[in-house]
Design a protein around this motif. Structure first.
Motif, PDB file in Angstrom:
ATOM      1  N   ILE A 266       0.742  -1.161   0.091  1.00  0.00           N
ATOM      2  CA  ILE A 266       0.140   0.204  -0.100  1.00  0.00           C
ATOM      3  C   ILE A 266       1.085   1.171   0.041  1.00  0.00           C
ATOM      4  CG2 ILE A 266      -1.708   1.272   1.209  1.00  0.00           C
ATOM      5  CD1 ILE A 266      -2.815  -1.326   2.370  1.00  0.00           C
ATOM      6  N   ALA A 267       1.772   1.433   0.771  1.00  0.00           N
ATOM      7  CA  ALA A 267       2.661   2.417   0.780  1.00  0.00           C
ATOM      8  C   ALA A 267       3.605   2.625  -0.644  1.00  0.00           C
ATOM      9  CB  ALA A 267       3.826   2.186   1.888  1.00  0.00           C
ATOM     10  N   GLN A 268       3.992   1.418  -1.250  1.00  0.00           N
ATOM     11  CA  GLN A 268       4.612   1.600  -2.470  1.00  0.00           C
ATOM     12  C   GLN A 268       3.632   2.192  -3.486  1.00  0.00           C
ATOM     13  OE1 GLN A 268       6.077  -2.327  -3.159  1.00  0.00           O
ATOM     14  NE2 GLN A 268       7.707  -2.010  -1.761  1.00  0.00           N
ATOM     15  N   LYS A 269       2.358   1.540  -3.441  1.00  0.00           N
ATOM     16  CA  LYS A 269       1.414   2.283  -4.600  1.00  0.00           C
ATOM     17  C   LYS A 269       1.155   3.736  -4.032  1.00  0.00           C
ATOM     18  CE  LYS A 269      -0.945  -1.533  -3.851  1.00  0.00           C
ATOM     19  NZ  LYS A 269      -2.340  -2.466  -4.181  1.00  0.00           N
ATOM     20  N   ALA A 270       0.686   3.948  -2.869  1.00  0.00           N
ATOM     21  CA  ALA A 270       0.599   5.298  -2.602  1.00  0.00           C
ATOM     22  C   ALA A 270       1.477   6.292  -2.906  1.00  0.00           C
ATOM     23  CB  ALA A 270       0.025   5.391  -1.084  1.00  0.00           C
ATOM     24  N   ALA A 271       2.851   5.963  -2.536  1.00  0.00           N
ATOM     25  CA  ALA A 271       3.752   6.783  -3.075  1.00  0.00           C
ATOM     26  C   ALA A 271       3.971   7.164  -4.535  1.00  0.00           C
ATOM     27  CB  ALA A 271       5.320   6.196  -2.770  1.00  0.00           C
ATOM     28  N   ALA A 272       3.574   6.090  -5.401  1.00  0.00           N
ATOM     29  CA  ALA A 272       3.629   6.104  -6.775  1.00  0.00           C
ATOM     30  C   ALA A 272       2.472   7.096  -7.107  1.00  0.00           C
ATOM     31  CB  ALA A 272       3.572   4.924  -7.522  1.00  0.00           C
ATOM     32  N   VAL A 273       1.168   6.908  -6.756  1.00  0.00           N
ATOM     33  CA  VAL A 273      -0.002   7.785  -7.011  1.00  0.00           C
ATOM     34  C   VAL A 273       0.436   9.408  -6.643  1.00  0.00           C
ATOM     35  CG1 VAL A 273      -2.279   8.302  -6.417  1.00  0.00           C
ATOM     36  CG2 VAL A 273      -1.476   6.104  -6.789  1.00  0.00           C
ATOM     37  N   LEU A 274       1.172   9.579  -5.484  1.00  0.00           N
ATOM     38  CA  LEU A 274       1.562  10.750  -4.886  1.00  0.00           C
ATOM     39  C   LEU A 274       2.541  11.520  -5.959  1.00  0.00           C
ATOM     40  CD1 LEU A 274       0.994  12.925  -2.791  1.00  0.00           C
ATOM     41  CD2 LEU A 274       3.015  11.704  -1.503  1.00  0.00           C
ATOM     42  N   VAL A 275       3.609  10.797  -6.613  1.00  0.00           N
ATOM     43  CA  VAL A 275       4.625  11.314  -7.204  1.00  0.00           C
ATOM     44  C   VAL A 275       4.039  11.696  -8.663  1.00  0.00           C
ATOM     45  CG1 VAL A 275       6.708  10.869  -8.399  1.00  0.00           C
ATOM     46  CG2 VAL A 275       6.503  10.298  -6.266  1.00  0.00           C
ATOM     47  N   CYS A 276       3.208  10.743  -9.064  1.00  0.00           N
ATOM     48  CA  CYS A 276       2.364  10.918 -10.408  1.00  0.00           C
ATOM     49  C   CYS A 276       1.347  12.115 -10.419  1.00  0.00           C
ATOM     50  CB  CYS A 276       1.807   9.645 -11.070  1.00  0.00           C
ATOM     51  SG  CYS A 276       2.738   8.327 -11.288  1.00  0.00           S
ATOM     52  N   ILE A 277       0.741  12.578  -9.397  1.00  0.00           N
ATOM     53  CA  ILE A 277      -0.278  13.560  -9.346  1.00  0.00           C
ATOM     54  C   ILE A 277       0.635  14.711  -9.401  1.00  0.00           C
ATOM     55  CG2 ILE A 277      -1.876  14.305  -7.958  1.00  0.00           C
ATOM     56  CD1 ILE A 277      -3.053  11.826  -7.512  1.00  0.00           C
ATOM     57  N   VAL A 278       1.717  14.912  -8.379  1.00  0.00           N
ATOM     58  CA  VAL A 278       2.488  15.923  -8.365  1.00  0.00           C
ATOM     59  C   VAL A 278       3.104  16.460  -9.695  1.00  0.00           C
ATOM     60  CG1 VAL A 278       4.314  17.234  -7.324  1.00  0.00           C
ATOM     61  CG2 VAL A 278       2.816  15.985  -5.914  1.00  0.00           C
ATOM     62  N   LEU A 279       3.498  15.414 -10.523  1.00  0.00           N
ATOM     63  CA  LEU A 279       4.003  15.547 -11.794  1.00  0.00           C
ATOM     64  C   LEU A 279       2.802  16.011 -12.584  1.00  0.00           C
ATOM     65  CD1 LEU A 279       6.592  12.750 -12.145  1.00  0.00           C
ATOM     66  CD2 LEU A 279       7.049  15.105 -11.596  1.00  0.00           C
ATOM     67  N   THR A 280       1.722  15.508 -12.565  1.00  0.00           N
ATOM     68  CA  THR A 280       0.811  15.985 -13.389  1.00  0.00           C
ATOM     69  C   THR A 280       0.303  17.305 -12.799  1.00  0.00           C
ATOM     70  OG1 THR A 280       0.017  13.814 -13.620  1.00  0.00           O
ATOM     71  CG2 THR A 280      -1.684  15.202 -14.230  1.00  0.00           C
TER      72      THR A 280
END
Length: 297
Positions: A266-280
């Motif tokens: 969950i932490a790995q997937k949440a971190a990936a979502v967080l980074v992708c959204i900030v980049l978006t």
């Protein structure tokens, strides 16, 4: 005896040395730039390589689980956008108005100089201080508890100094000739600000908004202190008095406090979502600037 090249042209050796130094400095700058870029891409790769392939719609829209594995991040993801939008609605008008006042209307005296120093100081204050201010204001004074409203307003206070300074410096960077041309054509001060100064300074202003938006979306300290570490458990909860944990807080909670068996996933997937959204978010704010620059060409 024929004179050497250095004797015929005593400046040639100096030019050669300057050329060598220029090549060395250029190579050094390129090396540092490439190293930083490679470091950034390597960091993004380490964050995304484990979480990004495991993402699914069920995870993005699902409810979190306290005990069983397979929980999602739906309410926290919604709260992240909800708090971000509310904080920007508060911070952008106030920050731009304050920056325009300091750049165009404020007198050049010691008091205004002191105000600028205070704004710059607040821009560098740790976010934890704004979280403590939010607790004093919303939890102790107004007694509304840990809520989305408290988190959003505290984030707006956190972003106000940055937006104020960015707006002021962007307005001041506009050439004086452009401003004088607007006045010469009969424009009022208000018309000059709205139709000339702000459009010319929009690159810097939008960059500042982009920075504070990315910071607000990934903020955790302020949210923990003013919004809490939990949600209402509903996917689309627009109640401003509901608990306001966002995605960054959930990432911290899962990594440090959660007892679910798949906490690491969950932490790995949440971190990936967080980074992708900030980049978006950064990309979306940049698109109007790219379109504007292409129209000017």
């Amino acid at each position: 005896m024929r004179p050497t090249t250095a004797e015929r042209n005593p400046f040639s050796s100096g030019r050669s040395m300057n050329r060598l130094r220029n090549h060395i400095f250029t190579a050094l700058v390129w090396s540092i730039g490439i190293t930083v870029i490679l470091f950034i891409f390597g960091l993004l790769f380490l964050i995304l390589k484990d979480g990004l392939p495991k993402l699914s719609l069920e995870f993005l829209y699902g409810l979190p689980s306290e005990i069983e594995e397979g929980g999602g991040i739906g309410p926290m993801l919604f709260n992240s956008f909800y708090i971000l939008i509310i904080s920007l609605i508060i911070a952008i008008p106030l920050g731009m108005a304050a920056g325009i006042y300091l750049a165009e209307f404020a007198p050049d005296n010691k008091w205004i100089g002191f105000v600028r120093i205070c704004v710059e100081g607040l821009a560098s204050v740790p976010s934890l201080i704004f979280g403590l201010f939010g607790i004093a204001l919303f939890v102790e004074l107004f007694e509304v508890g840990l809520t989305i409203l408290g988190a959003a307003v505290s984030l707006a206070f956190l972003n106000l100094p940055v937006l104020t300074r960015v707006t002021e410096e962007s307005i001041r960077a506009v050439p004086q000739d452009i401003k004088n041309a607007s006045f010469a054509l009969g424009g009022t001060h208000l018309q000059t600000i709205i139709r000339v100064l702000i459009p010319v300074a929009q690159n810097g202003i939008i960059t500042g908004i982009c920075l504070v938006a990315g910071r607000a979306f990934g903020e955790s300290a302020v949210i923990i202190l003013t919004g809490g570490v939990s949600t209402s458990g509903e996917m689309w909860d627009f109640n401003l008095l509901s608990p306001g944990a966002n995605l960054a807080v959930h990432l911290w909670y899962v990594q440090s406090e959660a007892i679910v068996p798949d906490a690491a996933d969950i932490a790995q997937k949440a971190a990936a979502v967080l980074v992708c959204i900030v980049l978006t978010i950064n990309l979306l704010f940049r698109i109007p600037l790219w379109l504007s620059s292409r129209r000017l060409k």
